[in-house]
Motif scaffolding. Structure first.
Motif, PDB file in Angstrom:
ATOM      1  N   LEU A 146       0.824  -1.210   0.000  1.00 26.15           N
ATOM      2  CA  LEU A 146       0.000   0.000   0.000  1.00 26.15           C
ATOM      3  C   LEU A 146       0.860   1.262   0.000  1.00 26.15           C
ATOM      4  N   ILE A 147       1.964   1.242   0.722  1.00 29.15           N
ATOM      5  CA  ILE A 147       2.873   2.398   0.736  1.00 29.15           C
ATOM      6  C   ILE A 147       3.426   2.644  -0.651  1.00 29.15           C
ATOM      7  N   LYS A 187     -10.078  -3.179 -13.055  1.00 24.42           N
ATOM      8  CA  LYS A 187     -10.604  -4.408 -12.464  1.00 24.42           C
ATOM      9  C   LYS A 187      -9.437  -5.102 -11.786  1.00 24.42           C
ATOM     10  N   LEU A 188      -9.527  -5.266 -10.474  1.00 22.80           N
ATOM     11  CA  LEU A 188      -8.461  -5.893  -9.700  1.00 22.80           C
ATOM     12  C   LEU A 188      -8.953  -7.230  -9.165  1.00 22.80           C
ATOM     13  N   THR A 237     -12.272   1.862   7.234  1.00 15.88           N
ATOM     14  CA  THR A 237     -13.119   1.367   6.133  1.00 15.88           C
ATOM     15  C   THR A 237     -14.505   0.904   6.575  1.00 15.88           C
ATOM     16  N   GLY A 238     -14.666   0.626   7.856  1.00 19.61           N
ATOM     17  CA  GLY A 238     -15.933   0.094   8.320  1.00 19.61           C
ATOM     18  C   GLY A 238     -16.101  -1.389   8.046  1.00 19.61           C
ATOM     19  N   LEU A 257      -5.531  -5.790  -0.304  1.00 20.12           N
ATOM     20  CA  LEU A 257      -6.066  -5.761  -1.668  1.00 20.12           C
ATOM     21  C   LEU A 257      -7.573  -5.939  -1.688  1.00 20.12           C
ATOM     22  N   GLY A 258      -8.087  -6.790  -0.784  1.00 18.03           N
ATOM     23  CA  GLY A 258      -9.506  -7.097  -0.821  1.00 18.03           C
ATOM     24  C   GLY A 258     -10.386  -6.076  -0.139  1.00 18.03           C
ATOM     25  N   ILE A 259      -9.878  -5.412   0.884  1.00 10.49           N
ATOM     26  CA  ILE A 259     -10.688  -4.430   1.617  1.00 10.49           C
ATOM     27  C   ILE A 259     -10.326  -3.006   1.242  1.00 10.49           C
ATOM     28  N   ILE A 260      -9.055  -2.664   1.361  1.00  8.56           N
ATOM     29  CA  ILE A 260      -8.663  -1.268   1.116  1.00  8.56           C
ATOM     30  C   ILE A 260      -8.715  -0.934  -0.367  1.00  8.56           C
ATOM     31  N   LEU A 261      -8.245  -1.859  -1.232  1.00  5.54           N
ATOM     32  CA  LEU A 261      -8.285  -1.599  -2.680  1.00  5.54           C
ATOM     33  C   LEU A 261      -9.524  -2.185  -3.336  1.00  5.54           C
TER      34      LEU A 261
END
Length: 393
Positions: A146-147, A187-188, A237-238, A257-261
């Motif tokens: 992420l950084i 699309k990730l 993010t909740g 990747l799954g939550i933040i992105l």
């Protein structure tokens, strides 16, 4: 006869391509030189994924220097399938195999290099990007990646953190406002075959930390940090990473990747089979042979043989299994489209002996399997002739 060979690698001995070559030799010896054999090297989303996809579907490797798991520069590749699609293999940049044993300490390893590969793919304009998570050397919650993509994590004094496992406990502020805006336009896909949560006894640290060099003391420290990091993610993010199956994959990169992105979590092997147009290849296939180094109760939990067997069953194509050995629960795979299961080990022997003679053992087993298949075909012919009343005329 049209055969399709789709086996996982036999770790430490045979590659997926090796098994296809040996099966082709054996099939043509039993059924004749004009037998149509197609080998489709595969991987389940871990190490070797991009090589398997390139072998079957083409594309070009893009190589670059990135930050290795231990923080040193390494050369890593990702696969450009076409102008739109790219596949990134975490193990290339942040993998355990590429990390020297003396530097395997999950307190100090980082996923930053994987983020650098993703950032380069964005820069080149790829809009359909898959990231495979297997084989990591990291336990940083995906902070390093992420950084590299523009996020900032700060400690209680406002100092930026570098994104290592040891930093998890020190995160007081997570700022995602600087993330590359192109991430919102792509699309990730997150290729992942484990369902572990981020924390707890089945989480990233306690399940996979020991194989990455974590001692009991290190694991306790990392788990404390990961629990704190989980609270930060929930606050920002909740969403609770422990409620997302696979968030604990690759030392927590699954959560990043799954939550933040907001990437889509998908089975690694299913993603690979889709990229290889596996279902379309089944249309002209009479028999599929699949396998792996050891078939046991884990095989029916998202591994290559399960995915291949279920797709074959859906399309009405018989599938046989040829593996190195069988363990507890191996026969469960028969409930997933695999009609028979044989092993290459043909006598009591040590693992070292089996690995040393892997090629000849596998080839011998392939011959035995195809001879059985031919016998079954001959029995079928006799049965058909008997029904028609022509047997013996």
């Amino acid at each position: 006869m049209n055969f399709l060979f789709v086996s996982d690698s036999f770790k430490g001995s045979l590659t997926s391509q090796d098994t296809a070559e040996l099966l082709t030799r054996a099939a043509r010896e039993v059924f004749g030189a004009d037998t149509v054999c197609q080998g489709l090297p595969v991987a389940d989303g871990g190490e070797g994924t991009i090589t398997a996809i390139k072998h079957a579907s083409g594309g070009e490797f893009i190589a670059m220097t990135v930050t290795g798991a231990a923080g040193n520069p390494v050369t890593a590749r990702y696969l450009a399938i076409d102008g739109k699609r790219a596949v990134i293999e975490m193990a290339e940049a942040s993998g355990l195999t590429g990390t020297p044993p003396e530097k395997r300490n999950p307190l100090y390893t980082t996923s930053r290099g994987t983020g650098e590969l993703l950032r380069d793919a964005l820069r080149r304009g790829f809009t359909d990007i898959a990231v495979s998570l297997g084989g990591s050397a990291t336990n940083d919650g995906g902070m390093g990646a992420l950084i590299a993509l523009g996020a900032v994590f700060r400690d209680e004094d406002g100092n930026p953190l570098s994104g290592r496992g040891a930093d998890l406990i020190h995160v007081r502020e997570a700022d995602f406002s600087g993330l590359d805006p192109r991430l919102q336009e792509i699309k990730l896909t997150v290729m992942n075959d484990v369902r572990n949560p981020l924390t707890g006894p089945r989480g990233a640290t306690m399940t996979y930390g020991p194989q990455k060099g974590g001692t009991p003391e290190i694991l306790a420290r990392l788990e404390q940090g990961m629990r704190h990091y989980r609270e930060i993610i929930i606050e920002k993010t909740g969403r609770d990473p422990d409620a997302l199956p696979g968030a604990g994959a690759a030392g927590g990169l699954g959560a990043a990747l799954g939550i933040i992105l907001r990437g889509e979590m998908r089975s690694g092997i299913d993603t690979v089979l889709d990229l290889l147009d596996f279902d379309a290849r089944l249309k002209e296939t009479d028999l599929v042979v699949t396998g792996e180094g050891r078939t046991d109760s884990q095989t029916a939990s998202g591994k290559v043989m399960q995915a291949v067997g279920e797709r074959c069953r859906k399309h009405g194509v018989p599938a046989a299994g040829l593996s190195g050995s069988m363990g507890d629960g191996a026969m469960e795979i028969l409930d997933h489209g695999i009609s028979s299961l044989m092993t290459s080990v043909n006598a009591p022997m040590s693992l070292d002996t089996a690995l040393m003679h892997a090629r000849e053992l596998y080839y011998d087993a392939a011959l035995r399997m195809f001879l059985f298949i031919r016998t079954g075909m001959e029995m079928g012919c006799r049965g058909a002739q008997a029904e028609q009343g022509i047997l013996g005329k």
